[in-house]
Motif scaffolding. Sequence first.
Motif, PDB file in Angstrom:
ATOM      1  N   GLN A  25       0.833  -1.206   0.000  1.00  0.00           N
ATOM      2  CA  GLN A  25       0.000   0.000   0.000  1.00  0.00           C
ATOM      3  C   GLN A  25       0.868   1.257   0.000  1.00  0.00           C
ATOM      4  O   GLN A  25       0.577   2.224  -0.719  1.00  0.00           O
ATOM      5  CB  GLN A  25      -0.934   0.025   1.206  1.00  0.00           C
ATOM      6  N   ASP A  49      -7.203   4.272   1.457  1.00  0.00           N
ATOM      7  CA  ASP A  49      -7.846   3.619   2.588  1.00  0.00           C
ATOM      8  C   ASP A  49      -7.385   2.161   2.657  1.00  0.00           C
ATOM      9  O   ASP A  49      -7.509   1.423   1.665  1.00  0.00           O
ATOM     10  CB  ASP A  49      -9.363   3.668   2.425  1.00  0.00           C
ATOM     11  N   SER A  83      -8.548  -0.658   4.061  1.00  0.00           N
ATOM     12  CA  SER A  83      -9.540  -1.701   3.810  1.00  0.00           C
ATOM     13  C   SER A  83      -9.913  -1.770   2.334  1.00  0.00           C
ATOM     14  O   SER A  83      -9.979  -2.850   1.739  1.00  0.00           O
ATOM     15  CB  SER A  83     -10.797  -1.452   4.654  1.00  0.00           C
ATOM     16  N   SER A  84     -10.146  -0.625   1.738  1.00  0.00           N
ATOM     17  CA  SER A  84     -10.509  -0.585   0.325  1.00  0.00           C
ATOM     18  C   SER A  84      -9.361  -1.078  -0.547  1.00  0.00           C
ATOM     19  O   SER A  84      -9.574  -1.801  -1.536  1.00  0.00           O
ATOM     20  CB  SER A  84     -10.892   0.840  -0.085  1.00  0.00           C
ATOM     21  N   PHE A  85      -8.147  -0.698  -0.184  1.00  0.00           N
ATOM     22  CA  PHE A  85      -6.987  -1.121  -0.958  1.00  0.00           C
ATOM     23  C   PHE A  85      -6.828  -2.638  -0.903  1.00  0.00           C
ATOM     24  O   PHE A  85      -6.592  -3.288  -1.922  1.00  0.00           O
ATOM     25  CB  PHE A  85      -5.729  -0.436  -0.438  1.00  0.00           C
ATOM     26  N   ARG A  86      -6.982  -3.213   0.291  1.00  0.00           N
ATOM     27  CA  ARG A  86      -6.842  -4.664   0.434  1.00  0.00           C
ATOM     28  C   ARG A  86      -7.895  -5.395  -0.392  1.00  0.00           C
ATOM     29  O   ARG A  86      -7.589  -6.376  -1.091  1.00  0.00           O
ATOM     30  CB  ARG A  86      -6.950  -5.058   1.906  1.00  0.00           C
ATOM     31  N   ARG A  87      -9.131  -4.919  -0.347  1.00  0.00           N
ATOM     32  CA  ARG A  87     -10.196  -5.560  -1.131  1.00  0.00           C
ATOM     33  C   ARG A  87      -9.894  -5.487  -2.621  1.00  0.00           C
ATOM     34  O   ARG A  87     -10.117  -6.445  -3.359  1.00  0.00           O
ATOM     35  CB  ARG A  87     -11.541  -4.888  -0.840  1.00  0.00           C
ATOM     36  N   LYS A  88      -9.392  -4.339  -3.058  1.00  0.00           N
ATOM     37  CA  LYS A  88      -9.076  -4.176  -4.471  1.00  0.00           C
ATOM     38  C   LYS A  88      -7.987  -5.139  -4.907  1.00  0.00           C
ATOM     39  O   LYS A  88      -8.085  -5.787  -5.968  1.00  0.00           O
ATOM     40  CB  LYS A  88      -8.638  -2.729  -4.728  1.00  0.00           C
ATOM     41  N   GLU A 143      -9.390  -8.652  -5.080  1.00  0.00           N
ATOM     42  CA  GLU A 143     -10.289  -8.762  -6.227  1.00  0.00           C
ATOM     43  C   GLU A 143      -9.514  -8.934  -7.532  1.00  0.00           C
ATOM     44  O   GLU A 143      -9.894  -9.726  -8.410  1.00  0.00           O
ATOM     45  CB  GLU A 143     -11.164  -7.509  -6.301  1.00  0.00           C
TER      46      GLU A 143
END
Length: 218
Positions: free
Chosen positions: A159, A171, A173-178, A181
């Motif tokens: 990140q 962010d 959390s959003s970065f990890r999800r991306k 995915e």
Amino acid sequence: MEYPRPLTTVDVVLFTIVDDALAICLVQRDQAPFRGRFALPGGFVHTDEDSDADAAARRVLREKVGVKDVHIEQLYTFSGRARDPRDWSVTISYCAVAPNEGIPRKSSVRLVPVKDIQALPFDHDRIVERAVERVRSKASYSSLPAFLLPRHFTYPQLQRVYEIATGESLDPSSFRRKMLELQTIEPVQLENAQVTRGRPPQYYRLADRTLRAFQRKI
């Protein structure tokens, strides 16, 4: 009938990370013009040796910096009578990225933060400006920043390098999800991972060593 031939060169903007900042590699020139000044790694195309401009750029990085097997891509062609005091010239510029530890340390090579770059020889300031724009843009929709990291890295390191490359805060959390995915990275178990306290960190690596483009920006 023989026509005038312009000087034909390649110049490479090699990016890395220095002190938590985006930096580029400069090499000291050993001949005129601008002998002794630090400039982008570059040189003439060797028509008897280089199969194409890409091969010339890789050779320049190998001979003048000491790096190979890095991600490199063509950037832009700069030309004109004023850019080189020797004659009318054309240079094919390139962007490349490499981890800091993959660049040999020697007196003729400097790693300089982008924010500290100024008054480079030739038109190298223009080339650097165009290269920074390319990297900032491409970092927002591809796996390019990961090539600035060592082979194995943690999520926080991943990140942070994206934030440095894009110039934006992300962010967690959003970065990890991306990243999950996109399936661009995969977990790896390291036998000798350093542990300060608690559980050992989870390390990752790129799923493959080719550049991946995302459908949406991070």
